[in-house]
Write an enzyme that holds these catalytic residues in place. Structure first.
Site, mmCIF file in Angstrom:
data_model
loop_
_atom_site.group_PDB
_atom_site.id
_atom_site.type_symbol
_atom_site.label_atom_id
_atom_site.label_comp_id
_atom_site.label_asym_id
_atom_site.label_seq_id
_atom_site.Cartn_x
_atom_site.Cartn_y
_atom_site.Cartn_z
ATOM 1 N N ASP A 94 -0.346 -28.294 23.906
ATOM 2 C CA ASP A 94 -0.091 -26.917 23.500
ATOM 3 C C ASP A 94 0.356 -26.907 22.037
ATOM 4 O O ASP A 94 0.362 -27.939 21.369
ATOM 5 C CB ASP A 94 0.981 -26.282 24.397
ATOM 6 C CG ASP A 94 2.315 -27.002 24.278
ATOM 7 O OD1 ASP A 94 3.268 -26.389 23.789
ATOM 8 O OD2 ASP A 94 2.403 -28.191 24.663
ATOM 9 N N GLU A 151 -2.051 -34.422 31.150
ATOM 10 C CA GLU A 151 -1.769 -34.001 29.780
ATOM 11 C C GLU A 151 -1.520 -35.242 28.920
ATOM 12 O O GLU A 151 -1.340 -36.355 29.422
ATOM 13 C CB GLU A 151 -0.560 -33.065 29.731
ATOM 14 C CG GLU A 151 -0.457 -32.297 28.409
ATOM 15 C CD GLU A 151 0.434 -31.074 28.482
ATOM 16 O OE1 GLU A 151 0.402 -30.276 27.540
ATOM 17 O OE2 GLU A 151 1.158 -30.922 29.481
#
Length: 747
Positions: A343, A727
């Site tokens: 992100d 991730e």
């Protein structure tokens, strides 16, 4: 421990302004259709379109003219709300679609039509003008009557036409079980073993008696043979396994294979050179994580991108960021730093442990008998600062350190000297999204004691490591560290909230005794001052048993202080006991490794794998490596080396968790700008990127739809949608960087 919550694909509030929907169809019946009017025979009701899309019927299909120049997929969309989903029920999501001109990608989702707009299933077919039919099966992880079927069409520079027909969401279908392709039953380190290091493999077999094995060259010649050691059922995978030890073979070679029980392993090398490459690639990861600077194509071919968050539309950047409403009355320039993960957020807490471990890779090289600081020295990482006579690893870490320093509350303001916990977008953004295209407002979140101590610890460590190269920066870092320490003492219980997870991870931590200990240790090592020495000696963490099964990370930082006190030269009273405690912790990890059929120093209670288990294994290996640096005992060196085997392929899934290393490696880590799985114009993560790895809690909807009931090592899927198992993060790669450097040094 739950690291963070990352929403996968956000539909903005714009999509909630849909046409009035018809009454919801009943759910739970055998093969019940949930979509109304999916054939578009006479009307497009109850389908809606965003205001910038012109949609209507054409030849019995719904066709939408999509404008060019939008940034995000969800900037233009059509969909249907008020879809009922039943938790645990399987659905077949199918449709036919065309795109003109050919080549456009549509994101078709089944998700939530209201905040937080979670996505439960998503596909991204590339459309052709001739038309295609698509069909997918998934299991709903929730009960809701506010579901949505959506087709996200934005993100194209040019206008195009999208048409669809026969849209169906059929409930009650038989689920399609997820069966990962685990390849040959002989599991090896797919990258390399060191010639003078341990060499172990695992055979998955129904056999209970020992079996013969052979080591073969790339040309098929047998160069070693032996018999397997039956190990019974491995609790972390549910597999019956044997171990293979071929460590007696010490010759170099490429493309070797192991053969046992009629199976041939994936190829591997016996050579140290792969770890020299991994040392560099794992550290090079950080340059493409940088915020506030253009990533140069000439330095990272295939990864060039505009600078992100520098005040260029559509976002205002990070040079003048306000607080959340009611938190403060000032703005800060918090530009620079590394994006934390997949992100666009930047976090002091996770940034702290990441910076410490990257800096410690350099600091170990200064003091360990096998260290060589030149291996990550000036000119090794191909970054903009290369050639400035400063080790590249320090130049890279400084990019993050400057951000951490900017997060300190200014003098004259309430809580002066403390550090803001984090800064990120006001709302979650979706994937894919380049940092330069982020349209969201950026906000500073409240200061926290944990963040303040992370700043104190890393700034203090930086002060001693940068002094030979930049005395002014070292002085500034030490001054900031002292100020942060004093502020933390004055405000010892300001904790980040677990509920502060909108737009970015919470990183909540309500026990900061370990952070106080770590910061005091770094300040003592840098200054030698008695007040810091006394704090270290009086801290309950100093004598606590901190080398637990799941290891250290951002929420458990006591080991960072303990490891540095044990290895960085100092005169702490009782230092021998500190060093002995590290060796004792290593003995425990070594016992775990020897008992584990897959040979790793990680066996969490109940085989409940933690979020980011890959880096937990590596950090436990760091303790083993440190015990070797302290004692010189080869058993700790061998344990540290063998720990890498799991990461690089000797595991139940037969996959390397490091992108670009091994014949089969993780490629689709959750990321907004390494998103090739969603956008063919974007790259996969760069070589040397570590995937989080198995996570028993499988928090994301995609993993929940595929991995229900998974056992330990099988709680992983290499898909960009699985943010809880797949991730990448700066702290996980820091563990890889440190261990890759250690292994390379043993070559």
């Amino acid at each position: 421990m739950k690291r963070r919550r990352t929403a996968l694909l956000s539909l903005t509030a714009l999509l909630a302004t849909a046409l009035t929907a018809l009454p919801t169809a009943p759910a739970g019946a055998e093969e019940t259709e949930q979509v109304r009017n999916g054939t578009f025979d006479t009307t497009m009701d109850p389908w809606w379109a965003t205001s910038n899309v012109t949609a209507g019927l054409s030849d019995g299909r719904l066709c939408a003219d999509v404008p060019g120049g939008t940034t995000n997929r969800w900037d233009a969309a059509v969909g249907q709300n008020d879809i009922t989903l039943v938790k645990g029920e399987s659905y077949r999501f199918s449709f036919s679609a065309t795109g003109t001109p050919a080549g456009h990608v549509v994101r078709a989702i089944v998700g939530l039509s209201v905040s937080p707009y979670d996505t439960y299933h998503e596909v991204t077919p590339q459309l052709s003008v001739s038309g295609d039919t698509y069909s997918y099966t998934f299991t709903s992880p929730v009960d809701t009557t506010q579901g949505q079927v959506g087709f996200q069409l934005g993100g194209s520079a040019d206008a195009w036409r999208f048409c669809m027909d026969d849209v169906s969401l059929l409930g009650g279908v038989a689920p399609e079980p997820y069966e990962p392709d685990t390849g040959p039953r002989v599991r090896v380190n797919q990258v390399a073993y060191l010639p003078a290091g341990p060499k172990n493999a695992t055979l998955v077999t129904d056999a209970t008696a020992k079996l013969p094995w052979e080591l073969k060259t790339s040309g098929g010649k047998t160069v070693a043979r032996g018999t397997t050691l039956p190990r019974g059922v491995d609790a972390s995978s549910g597999q019956n396994v044997h171990s293979i030890d071929f460590g007696a073979y010490r010759k170099k070679g490429t493309g070797l294979t192991l053969v046992a029980d009629g199976e041939t392993s994936r190829p591997f090398d016996i050579d140290a050179s792969a770890y020299e490459r991994l040392r560099l690639d794992s550290a090079k990861y950080y340059y493409t994580q940088r915020s506030g600077i253009e990533i140069r194509e000439d330095l990272r071919p295939g990864y060039g991108r505009p600078a992100g968050h520098v005040g260029v539309a559509p976002n205002k950047g990070d040079t003048d960021v306000p607080c959340q409403p009611g938190v403060c009355d000032y703005t800060l320039d918090v530009s620079g730093g590394w994006y934390d993960a997949g992100d666009h957020g930047k976090y002091v807490v996770n940034g702290g442990i990441s910076t410490w471990e990257v800096l410690s890779t350099h600091e170990r090289a200064l003091h360990a008998r096998t260290g060589d600081a030149g291996k990550l020295g000036d000119g090794t990482l191909a970054i903009p600062e290369s050639g400035n006579k400063v080790p590249d690893i320090l130049d890279e870490a400084r990019w993050e350190l400057e951000f951490l320093l900017r997060m300190q509350v200014p003098d004259g303001k309430p809580l002066a000297g403390m550090a803001h916990h984090k800064m990120h977008d006001e709302q979650w953004t979706g994937l894919p999204l380049l940092p330069s295209d982020d349209p969201q407002k950026r906000e500073l979140h409240p200061p926290s004691t944990a963040a303040t101590l992370n700043l104190a610890a890393t700034a203090a460590q930086a002060a001693r490591l940068y002094r030979p190269y930049d005395k002014a920066f070292a002085d500034r870092a030490l001054a900031a560290a002292r100020k942060a320490w004093s502020a933390a003492l004055a405000h010892p219980d300001r904790y980040a909230s677990e509920s502060d997870g909108i737009g970015g991870g919470a990183y909540a931590d309500s026990d900061v005794t370990d952070d106080f200990y770590w910061a005091a240790a770094e300040l003592y090592l840098t200054t030698g001052e008695k007040r810091f020495q006394e704090y270290v000696l009086e801290s309950p963490v100093h004598t606590a048993d901190i080398f637990a099964p799941i290891g250290f990370d951002w929420a458990r930082t006591g080991a960072a202080g303990r490891l540095d006190l044990a290895t960085v030269p100092n005169r702490l009273p009782g230092r021998d006991k500190v060093r002995q405690s590290v060796v004792k912790g290593a003995d425990r990890y070594l016992a775990t490794l020897k008992a584990h059929p897959y040979g790793m120093p990680y066996a969490p209670d109940g085989n409940k794998y933690d979020w980011g288990s890959s880096h937990q294994i590596l950090n436990n290996a760091v303790v083993l490596a440190t015990a070797y640096d302290i004692t010189g005992a080869s058993k700790y060196r061998d344990g540290a080396l063998q720990s890498m085997d799991y990461i690089l392929g000797r595991n139940a899934l037969n996959i390397s968790y490091v992108t670009g290393y091994g014949e089969v490696s993780a490629q689709n880590q959750h990321s907004r700008w390494y998103a090739r799985q969603l956008d063919p114009n974007q790259p996969n993560p760069p070589k040397g990127t570590l995937a989080g790895g198995p996570n028993s809690s499988i928090q994301d909807p995609y993993a929940q739809s595929k991995l229900q009931g998974c056992v330990g090592q099988f709680c992983y899927i290499d898909d960009i949608q699985s943010w809880s198992t797949n991730e990448h993060t700066i702290n996980w790669n820091a563990a890889l960087t440190r261990m890759a450097a250690f292994v390379a040094d043993q070559g």
